[in-house]
Design a protein around this motif. Structure first.
Motif, mmCIF file in Angstrom:
data_model
loop_
_atom_site.group_PDB
_atom_site.id
_atom_site.type_symbol
_atom_site.label_atom_id
_atom_site.label_comp_id
_atom_site.label_asym_id
_atom_site.label_seq_id
_atom_site.Cartn_x
_atom_site.Cartn_y
_atom_site.Cartn_z
ATOM 1 N N MET A 11 0.833 -1.196 0.000
ATOM 2 C CA MET A 11 0.000 0.000 0.000
ATOM 3 C C MET A 11 0.871 1.251 0.000
ATOM 4 N N LEU A 12 1.914 1.258 0.830
ATOM 5 C CA LEU A 12 2.827 2.402 0.870
ATOM 6 C C LEU A 12 3.626 2.508 -0.421
ATOM 7 N N ASP A 13 4.072 1.367 -0.928
ATOM 8 C CA ASP A 13 4.867 1.354 -2.152
ATOM 9 C C ASP A 13 4.059 1.826 -3.345
ATOM 10 N N GLY A 14 2.742 1.605 -3.310
ATOM 11 C CA GLY A 14 1.888 2.069 -4.392
ATOM 12 C C GLY A 14 1.767 3.583 -4.413
ATOM 13 N N GLN A 15 1.941 4.220 -3.275
ATOM 14 C CA GLN A 15 1.865 5.676 -3.201
ATOM 15 C C GLN A 15 3.203 6.324 -3.543
ATOM 16 N N GLN A 16 4.286 5.675 -3.112
ATOM 17 C CA GLN A 16 5.628 6.177 -3.380
ATOM 18 C C GLN A 16 6.603 5.001 -3.307
ATOM 19 N N ALA A 17 7.443 4.860 -4.324
ATOM 20 C CA ALA A 17 8.370 3.732 -4.369
ATOM 21 C C ALA A 17 9.259 3.720 -3.132
ATOM 22 N N LEU A 18 9.237 2.621 -2.398
ATOM 23 C CA LEU A 18 10.004 2.501 -1.162
ATOM 24 C C LEU A 18 10.740 1.168 -1.140
ATOM 25 N N SER A 19 11.928 1.185 -0.553
ATOM 26 C CA SER A 19 12.595 -0.081 -0.284
ATOM 27 C C SER A 19 11.966 -0.700 0.951
#
Length: 301
Positions: free
Chosen positions: A114-122
């Motif tokens: 869910m977080l990665d969909g908003q902003q690319a995160l490792s």
């Protein structure tokens, strides 16, 4: 109907009392027991390790607890009578904790994607973001005994795979092994199609997975822990047959004409005695399918 064994009965009582306490305390004191004892996401600020155990005694609503307690009574009573109280309780708690662990893992990846969909995160960056959102993540809370109960369903299916059961609304009886496989399929596809659902499908699967490997371990190490922990059930069964045998013997000597009936009863008793002796010597898992079925049928009388 057979008597509800001690551990199953106490689990039913504890679950019902915890549910009623939650319902009564919330409107009166504002204290939400589900918030205290439910299983929070491990990155949430309210997470406590003890919740991995306590969450399985809490429930969200009437439908939730009624269905779970019905399944606990239906499958737990039989499994406990076969295994004994100590082994049954260990299996139930172990699988419930395992279900909680699976739910925690599932929630972690759900939040991550869910977080990665908003902003690319490792993966490492996402953990930092989750830490900052720890208060908001308190809403991810799991309650219910379903993980342990699905594990009991699995145990029942593995012990009595060909026992036929009626499942509403299906009008025909279904063998236990097909019911278990069907439940696994439903939970698996539900988890894939509804990852954000309020129903903890992966917890249900987790309980069954932990249960399967625990049973497999016990079967591969029969000398360590797979022997029935309590032979009281089998002793009571033998005593019941002995009493019936004495009654039928008396009737025969009194000139009872139903000699064939009594002879069949004697043969039945001898077969049950042989099965019980085999359990005491080699453990429950040494029985054939037919022997297990015979014991199961007698436990319901």
């Amino acid at each position: 109907m057979f008597r509800i064994p001690t551990v199953t009965k106490n689990l039913l009582i504890i679950n019902v009392l915890a549910f009623l306490a939650m319902k009564l305390l919330l409107p009166v004191t504002g204290v939400d027991l589900n918030d205290l004892f439910g299983l929070h996401f491990f990155m949430a600020s309210n997470f406590q390790v003890y919740q991995l155990v306590t969450y399985m005694f809490m429930h969200g609503g009437w439908e939730h607890i009624i269905l779970n307690m019905f399944m606990l009574w239906m499958f737990g009573a039989v499994v406990e009578q076969v295994w004994g109280g100590k082994k049954f309780l260990f299996y139930y708690i172990f699988c419930g904790v395992g279900a909680g662990v699976m739910q925690e893992i599932a929630q972690f990846f759900w939040v991550y994607f869910m977080l990665d969909g908003q902003q690319a995160l490792s993966l490492g960056d996402s953990i930092g973001v989750m830490h900052q959102l720890s208060t908001q993540l308190n809403g991810l809370t799991t309650v219910g005994a379903s993980g342990g109960i699905y594990a009991l369903l699995l145990a029942f299916g593995m012990m009595f795979p060909d026992e036929k059961m009626f499942i509403i609304p299906i009008p025909i009886p279904i063998k236990a092994k097909w019911m278990v496989l069907g439940s696994i399929a439903i939970e698996f596809f539900s988890a894939l199609s509804m990852p954000g659902s309020n129903v903890a499908h992966l917890a249900h699967l987790g309980g069954m997975i932990f249960g399967y490997f625990l049973i497999r371990y016990w079967r591969n190490h029969p000398g360590q822990s797979y022997r029935p922990g309590n032979t009281q059930f089998f002793s009571n069964l033998k005593a019941k047959w002995d009493a019936r045998s004495q009654q039928h013997s008396h009737n025969e000597h009194s000139g009872n004409p139903d000699w064939d009936y009594n002879a069949n009863k004697r043969a039945n008793q001898e077969e049950v005695d042989r099965i019980l002796d085999k359990i005491r010597k080699s453990g429950y898992d040494s029985l054939s399918h037919e022997e297990k079925q015979k014991l199961f049928d007698q436990s319901k009388k």
